[in-house]
Enzyme design. Structure first.
Site, PDB file in Angstrom:
ATOM      1  N   SER A  33       0.847  -1.193   0.000  1.00 19.53           N
ATOM      2  CA  SER A  33       0.000   0.000   0.000  1.00 19.53           C
ATOM      3  C   SER A  33       0.877   1.235   0.000  1.00 19.53           C
ATOM      4  CB  SER A  33      -0.894   0.018   1.242  1.00 19.53           C
ATOM      5  OG  SER A  33      -1.568   1.263   1.365  1.00 19.53           O
ATOM      6  N   TYR A  46      -2.041  -0.423  10.147  1.00 13.81           N
ATOM      7  CA  TYR A  46      -2.126  -0.970   8.789  1.00 13.81           C
ATOM      8  C   TYR A  46      -0.905  -0.560   7.971  1.00 13.81           C
ATOM      9  CZ  TYR A  46      -3.946  -1.527   3.998  1.00 13.81           C
ATOM     10  OH  TYR A  46      -4.123  -1.872   2.674  1.00 13.81           O
TER      11      TYR A  46
END
Length: 247
Positions: A142, A156
């Site tokens: 990501s 995350y």
């Protein structure tokens, strides 16, 4: 024919990738955690278009379930030559003051340990050292691994930083064994994961901050993943493609 395993293949980037891999001629193993209807829908779409696919239920954070999933793949009678580590979780937006150990560990168990476990089992099947014919792995990271996701998902983001390190290290470890390992770093993509974070409209809220002024589509990420798995990327390993609209 060869098998491509897509973890978290029932929705979003995983679904788009599964559909494109089927069009490229792979038999696609669509992994899912709990939504059998969604996974079955992906398989049915592939079969209706003339492709081959099957669904596999497994929580990738659970080693026993990962082993059972790969044992099921072995019984299909085709070699596994592609793995897309895509399954991931995040929880509601939060600053660090409100992060519990339970939440942090759950994120790391799926987003990091799960990638390790699936990569381990794939290497055992693809590696020349183990009698395999080679293969390719793409880890879905990501843009958060670079940006940190402050005030929203630092846990995350940290898990995706670990995915980047895994990608780099594993690429070097297995390069001479016929396996390529690369990563993609999606940014703001229109997927259901934003609803998991408590803000389904997040992409539309922040898209104006992106140089390209728009969010991305899962299919745009899938195209990059499929290219990295293909022979067109035969000399590419240990690399990352940024799919974040310029941010």
């Amino acid at each position: 024919m060869a098998i491509a395993l897509v973890t978290g293949g029932s929705r979003g980037i995983g679904k788009a990738t599964a559909l494109q891999l089927a069009r490229e001629g792979y038999t696609v193993a669509v992994n899912y955690h709990h939504n059998i209807q969604a996974a079955t829908g992906v398989v049915n779409d592939i079969v209706a278009a003339g492709g081959n696919a099957f669904a596999l239920r497994a929580d990738i954070s659970d080693e026993a379930q990962v082993l059972a999933m790969f044992a099921s793949i072995d019984r299909e009678g085709e070699p596994l030559t592609a793995l897309v580590n895509n399954a991931g979780i995040l929880f509601e937006q939060s600053t660090i003051e409100n992060l519990s150990a339970e939440r942090i560990n759950r994120v790391l168990a799926t987003n990091v340990t799960g990638y390790f476990l699936c990569s381990r089992e794939a290497v055992k099947r693809m590696s020349h050292k183990h009698g395999g014919t080679g293969g390719a792995i793409v880890n879905v990271s990501s843009a958060a691994s670079r940006l940190g996701a402050p005030g929203e998902y630092v846990d995350y983001a940290a898990s995706k930083g670990a995915v980047d390190s895994l990608t780099t290290g594993l690429a070097l470890e297995v390069a001479a064994q016929g396996i390529r390992v690369n990563g993609v770093r999606p940014g703001l993509i229109y997927t259901d994961i934003h609803a998991d974070g408590g803000e389904p409209g997040r992409v539309d809220r922040v898209k104006a901050s992106l140089p390209m002024q728009r969010g991305g589509q899962p299919e745009e990420v899938a195209q990059a993943i499929v290219w990295l798995l293909s022979d067109k990327a035969s000399y590419v390993t240990g690399s990352f493609l940024e799919l974040a609209g310029g941010k």
